[in-house]
Design a protein around this motif. Sequence first.
Motif, PDB file in Angstrom:
ATOM      1  N   ASN A 323       0.723  -1.216   0.048  1.00 23.02           N
ATOM      2  CA  ASN A 323       0.038   0.011   0.121  1.00 23.02           C
ATOM      3  C   ASN A 323       0.848   1.349  -0.138  1.00 23.02           C
ATOM      4  OD1 ASN A 323      -2.487  -1.254  -0.132  1.00 23.02           O
ATOM      5  ND2 ASN A 323      -2.648  -1.214   2.142  1.00 23.02           N
ATOM      6  N   LEU A 326       2.971   1.603  -3.433  1.00 22.97           N
ATOM      7  CA  LEU A 326       2.347   1.948  -4.453  1.00 22.97           C
ATOM      8  C   LEU A 326       1.986   3.594  -4.524  1.00 22.97           C
ATOM      9  CD1 LEU A 326      -0.117  -1.158  -4.974  1.00 22.97           C
ATOM     10  CD2 LEU A 326       1.465   0.165  -6.716  1.00 22.97           C
ATOM     11  N   TYR A 330       4.151   3.621  -8.084  1.00 27.13           N
ATOM     12  CA  TYR A 330       3.449   2.916  -8.971  1.00 27.13           C
ATOM     13  C   TYR A 330       4.111   1.768  -9.718  1.00 27.13           C
ATOM     14  CZ  TYR A 330       0.038   0.620 -12.174  1.00 27.13           C
ATOM     15  OH  TYR A 330      -0.603  -0.238 -12.984  1.00 27.13           O
ATOM     16  N   ALA A 335       1.070  -3.373  -8.397  1.00 32.01           N
ATOM     17  CA  ALA A 335      -0.214  -3.414  -7.987  1.00 32.01           C
ATOM     18  C   ALA A 335      -0.703  -4.808  -8.051  1.00 32.01           C
ATOM     19  CB  ALA A 335      -0.807  -2.774  -9.219  1.00 32.01           C
ATOM     20  N   ARG A 338       0.326  -6.492  -4.699  1.00 28.98           N
ATOM     21  CA  ARG A 338      -0.407  -5.900  -3.791  1.00 28.98           C
ATOM     22  C   ARG A 338      -1.921  -6.658  -3.622  1.00 28.98           C
ATOM     23  NH1 ARG A 338      -5.742  -2.923  -3.475  1.00 28.98           N
ATOM     24  NH2 ARG A 338      -5.670  -1.981  -1.270  1.00 28.98           N
ATOM     25  N   GLU A 354     -11.178  -6.119  -5.950  1.00 29.71           N
ATOM     26  CA  GLU A 354     -10.105  -4.946  -6.399  1.00 29.71           C
ATOM     27  C   GLU A 354      -9.278  -5.329  -7.644  1.00 29.71           C
ATOM     28  OE1 GLU A 354      -8.696  -2.254  -4.374  1.00 29.71           O
ATOM     29  OE2 GLU A 354     -10.811  -2.393  -3.828  1.00 29.71           O
ATOM     30  N   LEU A 358      -8.505  -3.161 -11.748  1.00 35.03           N
ATOM     31  CA  LEU A 358      -7.282  -2.791 -12.403  1.00 35.03           C
ATOM     32  C   LEU A 358      -7.241  -2.973 -13.990  1.00 35.03           C
ATOM     33  CD1 LEU A 358      -5.012  -4.873  -9.743  1.00 35.03           C
ATOM     34  CD2 LEU A 358      -5.784  -2.397  -9.914  1.00 35.03           C
ATOM     35  N   GLN A 360      -6.395  -0.996 -16.084  1.00 30.93           N
ATOM     36  CA  GLN A 360      -5.110  -0.597 -17.100  1.00 30.93           C
ATOM     37  C   GLN A 360      -4.283  -1.662 -17.198  1.00 30.93           C
ATOM     38  OE1 GLN A 360      -5.437  -0.323 -13.586  1.00 30.93           O
ATOM     39  NE2 GLN A 360      -3.566  -0.205 -12.637  1.00 30.93           N
TER      40      GLN A 360
ATOM     41  N   GLN B  32      -5.213   2.945   4.757  1.00 30.33           N
ATOM     42  CA  GLN B  32      -4.076   2.664   3.926  1.00 30.33           C
ATOM     43  C   GLN B  32      -4.547   1.427   2.946  1.00 30.33           C
ATOM     44  OE1 GLN B  32      -0.873   3.261   3.939  1.00 30.33           O
ATOM     45  NE2 GLN B  32      -1.408   5.168   5.006  1.00 30.33           N
ATOM     46  N   ASP B  33      -5.550   0.913   3.048  1.00 34.30           N
ATOM     47  CA  ASP B  33      -6.088  -0.105   1.956  1.00 34.30           C
ATOM     48  C   ASP B  33      -6.778   0.539   1.023  1.00 34.30           C
ATOM     49  OD1 ASP B  33      -5.005  -2.271   3.589  1.00 34.30           O
ATOM     50  OD2 ASP B  33      -7.074  -3.148   4.196  1.00 34.30           O
ATOM     51  N   TRP B  34      -7.633   1.752   1.530  1.00 34.67           N
ATOM     52  CA  TRP B  34      -8.340   2.460   0.365  1.00 34.67           C
ATOM     53  C   TRP B  34      -7.256   3.141  -0.423  1.00 34.67           C
ATOM     54  CZ3 TRP B  34      -9.309   7.923   0.506  1.00 34.67           C
ATOM     55  CH2 TRP B  34     -10.118   8.377  -0.539  1.00 34.67           C
ATOM     56  N   LEU B  35      -6.373   3.893   0.192  1.00 33.50           N
ATOM     57  CA  LEU B  35      -5.217   4.597  -0.603  1.00 33.50           C
ATOM     58  C   LEU B  35      -4.583   3.694  -1.327  1.00 33.50           C
ATOM     59  CD1 LEU B  35      -3.954   7.240   2.134  1.00 33.50           C
ATOM     60  CD2 LEU B  35      -5.272   7.835  -0.167  1.00 33.50           C
ATOM     61  N   GLY B  36      -4.371   2.404  -0.755  1.00 33.33           N
ATOM     62  CA  GLY B  36      -3.641   1.568  -1.657  1.00 33.33           C
ATOM     63  C   GLY B  36      -4.431   1.060  -2.927  1.00 33.33           C
ATOM     64  N   SER B  37      -5.674   0.817  -2.671  1.00 34.49           N
ATOM     65  CA  SER B  37      -6.549   0.551  -3.936  1.00 34.49           C
ATOM     66  C   SER B  37      -6.431   1.662  -5.113  1.00 34.49           C
ATOM     67  CB  SER B  37      -7.885   0.467  -3.504  1.00 34.49           C
ATOM     68  OG  SER B  37      -8.708   0.308  -4.488  1.00 34.49           O
ATOM     69  N   ALA B  39      -3.942   3.779  -5.562  1.00 36.81           N
ATOM     70  CA  ALA B  39      -2.682   3.661  -5.977  1.00 36.81           C
ATOM     71  C   ALA B  39      -2.490   2.639  -6.867  1.00 36.81           C
ATOM     72  CB  ALA B  39      -1.685   3.682  -5.047  1.00 36.81           C
ATOM     73  N   ALA B  40      -3.150   1.400  -6.644  1.00 38.65           N
ATOM     74  CA  ALA B  40      -2.948   0.287  -7.388  1.00 38.65           C
ATOM     75  C   ALA B  40      -3.636   0.387  -8.738  1.00 38.65           C
ATOM     76  CB  ALA B  40      -3.466  -1.048  -6.946  1.00 38.65           C
ATOM     77  N   GLN B  41      -4.599   1.310  -8.936  1.00 36.06           N
ATOM     78  CA  GLN B  41      -5.199   1.487 -10.165  1.00 36.06           C
ATOM     79  C   GLN B  41      -4.494   2.599 -10.779  1.00 36.06           C
ATOM     80  OE1 GLN B  41      -9.644   1.958  -9.729  1.00 36.06           O
ATOM     81  NE2 GLN B  41      -9.183   1.332  -7.693  1.00 36.06           N
ATOM     82  N   ASN B  42      -3.401   3.083 -10.328  1.00 36.32           N
ATOM     83  CA  ASN B  42      -2.496   4.290 -10.919  1.00 36.32           C
ATOM     84  C   ASN B  42      -3.395   5.302 -11.049  1.00 36.32           C
ATOM     85  OD1 ASN B  42      -0.197   5.256 -11.600  1.00 36.32           O
ATOM     86  ND2 ASN B  42      -0.249   4.522 -13.688  1.00 36.32           N
ATOM     87  N   LEU B  44      -3.553   7.432  -7.949  1.00 34.34           N
ATOM     88  CA  LEU B  44      -3.218   8.262  -6.911  1.00 34.34           C
ATOM     89  C   LEU B  44      -2.121   9.447  -7.206  1.00 34.34           C
ATOM     90  CD1 LEU B  44      -4.215   8.412  -4.062  1.00 34.34           C
ATOM     91  CD2 LEU B  44      -1.736   7.578  -3.351  1.00 34.34           C
TER      92      LEU B  44
END
Lengths: 415, 114
Positions: A323, A326, A330, A335, A338, A354, A358, A360, B32-37, B39-42, B44
């Motif tokens: 977390n 990223l 990134y 991703a 994670r 989740e 993704l 992308q 953190q899980d929400w921000l990480g989510s 961020a994982a979608q690029n 953030l």
Amino acid sequence: MQEKELIPHLFRTEYSKIVAVLCKLFGIGYMSVAEDIASDTFLIAAETWGLKGLPENPTAWLYKVSRNKAIDFLRRHQLYKEKIEPHIKNDAASAEDNTIINLSAQNIQDSQLQMMFAICHPSITTEAQIGLSLNILCGFGAEEIADAFLSNKETIYKRLQRAKEKLRTEKVAIELPPPHEINNRMNAVLTTLYLLFSEGYYSSSQNTTLRKDLCVEAMRLTLMLVDNGPTNTPAANALLSLMCFHASRFDARLNSNGDIILYEDQDENLWNTELIDKGKFYLSQSSHGQQVSRYHLEAAIAFWHTQKKDTEEKWENILQLYNRLLQTHYSPIAALNRTYALSKANGKAAAITEAEKLQQLKDNHLYHVLLGNLYTGVDTNKATAHFQIAVQLAKTAADKAVINKSMEKIRAEQQ
Amino acid sequence: MQDFLLIFRREHTGPQSVLSPEQLQAMMKPWQDWLGSIAAQNKLVAAGNRLAHEGNVIRPNNVITNGPYVEIKEAIGGYSIIKAESLEEATELSKGCPILMVGGSVEVRTIIAM
């Protein structure tokens, strides 16, 4: 060691040292001269040793020949006035004196460190920095570099020439940056070493010996930074720690055919405990100061992966580290990893939700491998469908083989 | 892609306003899980920051009041910056924000370059 094995061995260890020392002495514009002298030295060694047998101290022999060749070059060149004459006047020493062309262990290390900063100069691209590092600091030829990058020799050769030309026209100094610049310039050096290591660790090149060499060289250069006062930064220690943890699994992650063995299927008895301990040591060394670099986070993730047993603590920690990673750095692989950690920490259902976000990454075969794995045991049709897309998207035979294995596994479980 | 500012607001008066250290600790994971989510979608841009409770507001004629809290019930507790194709998408991304679990709100605003 027999002469046949000895020369390639010495080439790997000594060539880059001679080049660094000579290049430092001549200046960045004479990099090719330094390389030519080092190459010639090895050519003469091969001829002479073949006829007369091995000298008593082959390394000293190489240094002596390259020293003489360097002096010959300087004599024919105006550099003689600049570099040699002042010494002769001051010390009344001969030009052959070791102090002028100094191949002592200390000067070799200093020169290589300074070369590292010169090569990782912002005026050339990161790709060129990695290529030049392999070429100049590790003694790799264009062909080996091409093999590692899955490129061809001509392309790599041109890239190296362009980079050298650029360093020459920019008159990049071969020296450690001043203290106020060192952190900034260190970032570039660390990035290059990180990518150099990754190239070896993740490359699709089938040449496993070469890939291992890349990792070993990246570690050797990082260790050089850590062994030197001004460059012994927390981030450098974190990077070395990360490399040690990853390298500890080198033998466990490939089978005898060079095929990838997934983490879960690895035989942990093949993990190198000595490297794991070193990784822990450098991780603790990296914990000084306030800054948490990406290498700190990645090293901590790699540390948790050295604990094979699945525990709630392990996966929760890995999830939180990803977390954080990223949020500042990134990358598609982070991703995906994670989301895998999320499935272990928060359950498959949450991870599937989740993963579906993704979008992308829908052209990335690893994305479909992840979804295939998440749907395994939940929805077999969907799992199979994702594995099938993954096989189509995968570029190498090795990747396709791994995915086919996962597909066979769910087929077998179904029956 | 456009950048959006997410403004997190929460009630600053009443029994729910002050969180214990344990409650704060427990809130870390969902945040953190929400921000990480995201961020994982690029998507953030910047995780942003939390804001301390106390603050000053300066009004014309150098009138300073401590805090904007006199007239409104909710105070800004923090902010993040995300990127999205549209306001709708940015709004969608904000739906999982943990501030909503403690009765707070997220305001989504398009950022316009100066």
